[in-house]
Design an enzyme around this catalytic site. Sequence first.
Site, PDB file in Angstrom:
ATOM      1  N   CYS A   1       2.890  -3.428   3.844  1.00  0.00           N
ATOM      2  CA  CYS A   1       1.984  -2.404   4.319  1.00  0.00           C
ATOM      3  C   CYS A   1       2.566  -1.709   5.563  1.00  0.00           C
ATOM      4  O   CYS A   1       3.776  -2.323   6.077  1.00  0.00           O
ATOM      5  CB  CYS A   1       0.594  -2.651   4.489  1.00  0.00           C
ATOM      6  SG  CYS A   1       0.087  -3.983   5.778  1.00  0.00           S
TER       7      CYS A   1
ATOM      8  N   THR B   1       1.962  -2.467   9.023  1.00  0.00           N
ATOM      9  CA  THR B   1       2.107  -3.376   9.690  1.00  0.00           C
ATOM     10  C   THR B   1       2.523  -4.965   9.161  1.00  0.00           C
ATOM     11  O   THR B   1       2.914  -5.614   9.742  1.00  0.00           O
ATOM     12  CB  THR B   1       1.207  -3.719  11.039  1.00  0.00           C
ATOM     13  OG1 THR B   1      -0.015  -4.226  10.299  1.00  0.00           O
ATOM     14  CG2 THR B   1       0.769  -2.613  11.628  1.00  0.00           C
TER      15      THR B   1
ATOM     16  N   HIS C   1       5.346 -32.275   7.894  1.00  0.00           N
ATOM     17  CA  HIS C   1       4.901 -30.833   7.592  1.00  0.00           C
ATOM     18  C   HIS C   1       4.053 -30.826   6.507  1.00  0.00           C
ATOM     19  O   HIS C   1       2.815 -30.090   6.172  1.00  0.00           O
ATOM     20  CB  HIS C   1       6.013 -29.874   7.260  1.00  0.00           C
ATOM     21  CG  HIS C   1       7.007 -29.833   8.583  1.00  0.00           C
ATOM     22  ND1 HIS C   1       6.810 -29.352   9.798  1.00  0.00           N
ATOM     23  CD2 HIS C   1       8.096 -30.163   8.628  1.00  0.00           C
ATOM     24  CE1 HIS C   1       7.799 -29.543  10.489  1.00  0.00           C
ATOM     25  NE2 HIS C   1       8.781 -29.987   9.851  1.00  0.00           N
TER      26      HIS C   1
ATOM     27  N   HIS D   1       8.341 -25.207   7.204  1.00  0.00           N
ATOM     28  CA  HIS D   1       7.230 -26.040   7.888  1.00  0.00           C
ATOM     29  C   HIS D   1       5.717 -26.057   7.332  1.00  0.00           C
ATOM     30  O   HIS D   1       5.010 -26.605   7.447  1.00  0.00           O
ATOM     31  CB  HIS D   1       7.177 -25.742   9.331  1.00  0.00           C
ATOM     32  CG  HIS D   1       8.524 -26.470  10.056  1.00  0.00           C
ATOM     33  ND1 HIS D   1       8.436 -26.138  11.494  1.00  0.00           N
ATOM     34  CD2 HIS D   1       9.527 -26.737   9.513  1.00  0.00           C
ATOM     35  CE1 HIS D   1       9.525 -26.817  11.796  1.00  0.00           C
ATOM     36  NE2 HIS D   1      10.385 -27.193  10.724  1.00  0.00           N
TER      37      HIS D   1
ATOM     38  N   ASP E   1       0.961  -1.158  -0.152  1.00  0.00           N
ATOM     39  CA  ASP E   1      -0.065  -0.014   0.035  1.00  0.00           C
ATOM     40  C   ASP E   1       0.867   1.114   0.020  1.00  0.00           C
ATOM     41  O   ASP E   1       2.342   1.206  -0.192  1.00  0.00           O
ATOM     42  CB  ASP E   1      -1.017  -0.040   1.221  1.00  0.00           C
ATOM     43  CG  ASP E   1      -0.245   0.076   2.562  1.00  0.00           C
ATOM     44  OD1 ASP E   1       0.885   0.336   2.518  1.00  0.00           O
ATOM     45  OD2 ASP E   1      -1.109   0.049   3.562  1.00  0.00           O
TER      46      ASP E   1
END
Length: 148
Positions: A68, A70, A136, A101, A11
Amino acid sequence: MTSKRIALSSDHAAIELRQKVAAHIASLGWEAVDVGPTTPESTPYPERGAEAAQLVASGDCRFGIVLCGTGQGIMMAANKVKGIRCGVCSEGFSARMIRQHNDANMLSIGARVVGESLALEIVEAFLGAEFEGGRHATRVDMIKALEA
């Protein structure tokens, strides 16, 4: 898949860091398919994350990296696209582990959370890791089944 293409988006809050990530991945031999904004006007992270995720889900790009403020919102949007496993990371260990994983095909970074050098380390950890398979793979198959 042997593609060396990475979908890249952000963003408005992460344009500068995204451009530095693009240059860095190019120096590592990857092709950045940058679909992010180039001007600082507000741009909605859900659209930016979904666009990059669609490039990965379609097979046009092997991986995606989204950013972005965060890393959380754009990661949530990317994960709404079927076939995407995106994790937000603020250090290299988690970036390596989501590949090893969880067979993550996308990475999210918060531009207001980590600085440039750490972001580049996170990218390198993600790109340098390989899915381990084995036990996994069973768990990744369970995640894929949730989309059905």
